[in-house]
Each structure stands twice: as structure tokens, then as C-alpha cells.
Design an enzyme around this catalytic site. Structure first.
Site, short mmCIF file in Angstrom:
data_model
loop_
_atom_site.label_atom_id
_atom_site.label_comp_id
_atom_site.label_asym_id
_atom_site.label_seq_id
_atom_site.Cartn_x
_atom_site.Cartn_y
_atom_site.Cartn_z
N HIS A 230 46.99 48.79 81.54
CA HIS A 230 45.99 49.87 81.59
C HIS A 230 46.68 51.19 81.98
CE1 HIS A 230 43.01 46.91 81.03
NE2 HIS A 230 42.42 46.89 82.21
N CYS B 247 40.91 46.36 87.62
CA CYS B 247 42.26 46.45 87.03
C CYS B 247 42.64 47.86 86.59
CB CYS B 247 42.37 45.47 85.87
SG CYS B 247 40.95 45.48 84.78
P1 NAP Z 1 37.70 35.05 80.64
O1 NAP Z 1 38.98 35.05 79.88
O2 NAP Z 1 36.43 35.17 79.89
O3 NAP Z 1 37.64 33.71 81.54
C1 NAP Z 1 36.49 33.34 82.25
C2 NAP Z 1 36.72 32.06 83.04
O4 NAP Z 1 35.52 31.75 83.77
C3 NAP Z 1 37.01 30.84 82.17
O5 NAP Z 1 37.80 29.93 82.91
C4 NAP Z 1 35.61 30.24 81.97
O6 NAP Z 1 35.64 28.84 81.77
C5 NAP Z 1 34.99 30.50 83.31
N1 NAP Z 1 33.53 30.62 83.19
C6 NAP Z 1 32.83 31.41 82.35
N2 NAP Z 1 31.50 31.24 82.53
C7 NAP Z 1 31.37 30.27 83.47
C8 NAP Z 1 30.27 29.63 84.07
N3 NAP Z 1 29.01 29.93 83.73
N4 NAP Z 1 30.50 28.70 85.01
C9 NAP Z 1 31.76 28.37 85.35
N5 NAP Z 1 32.86 28.95 84.83
C10 NAP Z 1 32.67 29.89 83.91
O7 NAP Z 1 37.66 36.22 81.71
P2 NAP Z 1 38.89 36.92 82.53
O8 NAP Z 1 39.38 38.09 81.79
O9 NAP Z 1 39.85 35.87 82.96
O10 NAP Z 1 38.10 37.52 83.77
C11 NAP Z 1 37.69 36.71 84.87
C12 NAP Z 1 37.22 37.61 86.02
O11 NAP Z 1 38.32 38.41 86.45
C13 NAP Z 1 36.09 38.55 85.64
O12 NAP Z 1 35.24 38.74 86.75
C14 NAP Z 1 36.83 39.85 85.33
O13 NAP Z 1 36.03 40.99 85.50
C15 NAP Z 1 37.94 39.79 86.37
N6 NAP Z 1 39.14 40.57 86.03
C16 NAP Z 1 39.72 40.46 84.80
C17 NAP Z 1 40.86 41.21 84.53
C18 NAP Z 1 41.55 41.16 83.20
O14 NAP Z 1 42.48 41.97 82.98
N7 NAP Z 1 41.18 40.29 82.28
C19 NAP Z 1 41.39 42.04 85.50
C20 NAP Z 1 40.78 42.11 86.75
C21 NAP Z 1 39.65 41.37 86.99
P3 NAP Z 1 35.59 28.17 80.29
O15 NAP Z 1 36.93 28.38 79.66
O16 NAP Z 1 35.31 26.74 80.61
O17 NAP Z 1 34.47 28.85 79.55
#
Ligand code: NAP
Length: 347
Positions: free
Chosen positions: A243, A150
């Protein structure tokens, strides 16, 4: 009107997962038919499993969908993945092996040599890797494509514009990254309020390597990475979304400031549903871009650039801004999927 493709979202309850749900409401080409997350959420209706954190109410159409475990098969034609990297590696491969196109946000496969790392406006010819990937990995009709980190997506577009016209030799970038980039609940308010954190785990290596692949050339069998060096420092700042990247760049050919402006401003957008009217907006107000004022430019899909000046050490400097959960995550993945439709990958 042709039929809508049925999509599943892996990590549907998270920060990026919620953005997918929001952006896919009323999308003309996709409808959500499956939502999946961790064991904590599986088996519950989405409204109960998900602590909705976006402005506005949770869309009614997803509230009663029962969240499933992140294992194939799901009742859909393709999956968007927003899983944490550790889980993504195994799960995304399992879905691709089971015949699903996987459009991923996670960093798990971004740098694998047979996996496209796409910004559709810049490198759509990298889609040719899909056939190579399917052959090498024995995926059948499934495959994996990814969108960039991102923070990288904020400065890779202006770099691409400069690289095409003048060649980029080296880049020094400092990123100022929003709180939502760490997911929910992310960093504690006690740590981030009134503060700047000079460390984001695992971020600098991504910011120093992804742009070279994105701007790389497809040789017929692989991506030849662009030949420039990036030096990066990444900071978490007290901003909710958006960002910012402060960039200094050394070019291979000399250029005027007017040419630099023109190269960025005229970089074309596409005609896909989620394409912004303007891919790169260059503003000349001295105090822009700012996250709060400019992150929603082009409904979060435009890269806003400002502070473009000659530099005393490098050739030019500028500031670039993008919305991290839209152009940096869910919006980017949806644009990638729209490109796949446009190129006939789902026929
Ligand atoms: P997040 O808010 O922590 O959400 C994580 C998601 O994955 C939730 O739905 C969670 O489910 C699920 N999850 C976590 N551990 C798991 C497991 N062991 N098995 C199955 N599901 C699991 O994270 P996020 O910010 O959305 O980021 C998600 C991905 O996108 C990451 O790889 C991150 O690096 C990438 N990303 C994020 C952004 C950003 O701006 N946030 C930008 C680009 C890329 P539960 O709710 O059930 O725990």
C-alpha cells in the site's frame, strides 16, 4: 532455549492467515498448533481447505493439521485473529473470555477505548490498557490487542516521527491500496485490470481516525488521542501487494527539510525477532518508493518513505509505502506478540 508458545490462527485459510503460516514457520518463539476457519473449511486438512496463494509451496508442517471451527477452546496458548470484521467481534471476545490472549488484525476492536492499537516502535506504553480491559470486561487472563489498518501503518510511522519533533496539526492523505488488501478472491480482475477504483468500503473512516489513537498519550486510565485532523481518500489500484500513501502534512513548529529527513531516519527500530533493522527507510531516489521494488524492504517490516519535499499548501509532502499483509497484517500481529513476550505478559 525456552519453550515455544503454541498459537492458533483464526481465519487461517485467508490471505492474512496464509501469511501467518508462512511467517511462523521456524519462528523461534511460536509454533502453530491450531488452525481455524469457516464451516466451509472446518474438518478438512489445511492442505485441502486452503487455496494457497503465496509464492512458494505451502509449508509442509501445516498440511495435515485439521482445520477447526472458530470457537474456543483451541489447543494453544494464544490466538492470532485474521477474521472478517463482522465475525471477529463476537469470536474474539469469546476467546478472550475463555482466557486466551487475542492478537487481532481485524478492525472490530481497534477503536474501543480499552483496547491497545499497537505499533510497538511507537506506542508500547498503550499495553497498560490490557489490565484495564481485563478488569472492565471481566476477561480473567484473556485480552485483546490489535494492529492498525494496513494503509494507516504506511503513514503513521513517519507521522509519529514528525509529531514527536514538530507536532502534527493536519494531514491530507491519498492511499493507493493493493489488491491483496481485499482478501481472496477480492475485487474481480475485470474491475481492477487497467483501472483505479476510487472507493474501498469502510476504509476512509479508518484511515481518518486510527493514527490519532496510535499517536495518543496514555494518561494512566485511557488514551488521549493526538490532536490533529486527517483527511483521506482511498483508492484500490492494480498492484498485488504493498500500500502506498501520498501524504501532505502541516506541522505545529517550523522545521527544515534536513530536520524532517533526520526525524524520520533516526526513528529507532526495536530488538524483537521480527523487527526490521530499519523501521523507516528514507530514500532520496526521485522515483521511489515503488510497491514492486520496495514492499519487501526489511522482509516486509520496514516503512519506505520518499519524495520528501516542502509543499506549497501544507508544510511538507512525502510518499510512504508498506507491505500490507506483512507490516500491515500478519507481521504486525507477530511483532505485537513478540512485544508481549518481551514485556512479560505470557509468564
Ligand atoms: P480473506 O482472504 O477473505 O480470509 C478470511 C478468512 O476468514 C478465511 O480463513 C475464512 O475462512 C475465514 N472466514 C470468513 N468468514 C468466516 C465465518 N463466517 N466464520 C469463520 N471464519 C470465516 O480475508 P483477509 O484479507 O485474510 O482478511 C482477514 C481480516 O484481516 C479482515 O478483518 C481484514 O480486514 C483484515 N486485514 C486484512 C489485510 C490484508 O491486507 N488482506 C490487512 C490488514 C487487515 P474460509 O476460507 O473457510 O472461508
Amino acid at each position: 532455549m525456552s519453550r515455544k508458545y503454541r498459537v492458533g490462527i483464526l481465519g487461517a485459510t485467508g490471505t492474512v492467515g496464509q501469511r501467518f503460516v508462512q511467517l511462523l514457520e521456524n519462528h523461534p518463539q511460536f509454533e502453530i498448533t491450531a488452525l481455524a476457519a469457516s464451516d466451509r473449511s472446518a474438518g478438512k486438512p489445511y492442505a485441502q481447505a486452503c487455496a494457497w496463494k503465496l509464492a512458494g509451496a505451502m509449508p509442509a508442517y501445516v498440511k495435515e493439521i485439521i482445520v477447526e471451527a472458530i470457537a474456543p477452546p483451541l489447543d494453544c496458548d494464544l490466538v492470532f485473529s485474521s477474521l472478517p470484521t463482522g465475525v471477529a467481534r463476537e469470536t474474539e471476545e469469546a476467546f478472550a473470555r475463555a482466557g486466551f490472549p487475542v492478537i487481532s488484525n481485524s478492525s472490530a476492536y481497534r477503536m474501543d477505548e480499552d483496547v491497545p492499537l499497537l505499533i510497538p516502535e511507537i506506542n508500547q506504553e498503550h499495553l497498560a490498557l490490557i489490565e484495564i480491559q481485563q478488569r472492565r470486561r471481566g476477561f480473567g487472563k484473556g485480552f485483546i490487542i490489535t494492529n492498525p489498518n494496513c494503509a494507516v501503518v504506511s503513514f503513521a510511522p513517519p507521522l509519529a516521527a514528525l509529531d514527536r519533533r514538530f507536532g502534527v496539526e493536519s494531514v491530507f492523505v491519498t492511499t493507493l491500496q493493493a489488491i491483496s488488501g481485499a482478501g481472496y478472491p477480492g475485487v474481480s480482475s475485470f474491475d481492477i485490470t487497467d483501472n483505479v477504483l476510487p472507493y474501498i468500503a469502510g476504509e476512509e473512516p479508518k484511515v481518518e481516525t486510527e493514527a490519532q489513537k496510535i499517536l495518543g498519550r496514555f494518561t494512566g486510565e485511557a488514551i488521549e488521542k493526538a490532536d490533529f485532523t486527517v483527511s483521506a481518500q482511498c483508492f484500490r489500484v492494480d498492484v498485488l501487494d504493498g500500500h502506498t500513501a501520498s501524504v501532505r502534512v502541516k506541522l505545529r513548529k517550523s522545521s527544515t527539510l534536513e530536520d524532517v529527513f533526520a526525524a524520520m531516519e533516526t526513528f529507532p527500530s526495536l530488538k524483537l525477532h521480527s523487527s526490521p533493522k530499519s523501521f523507516i527507510d528514507v530514500c532520496d531516489e526521485p522515483s521511489r518508493p515503488q510497491p514492486r521494488l520496495d514492499r519487501d524492504n526489511g522482509e516486509g517490516m520496514t516503512i519506505t518513505v520518499g519524495r520528501v519535499f516542502p509543499d506549497n499548501i501544507f508544510d511538507y509532502r512525502f510518499v510512504a509505502l508498506s507491505h500490507n499483509t506483512v507490516r500491515g497484517a500478519a507481521g504486525a500481529a507477530i511483532l505485537n506478540a513478540e512485544l508481549l513476550i518481551d514485556k512479560g505478559f505470557f509468564k
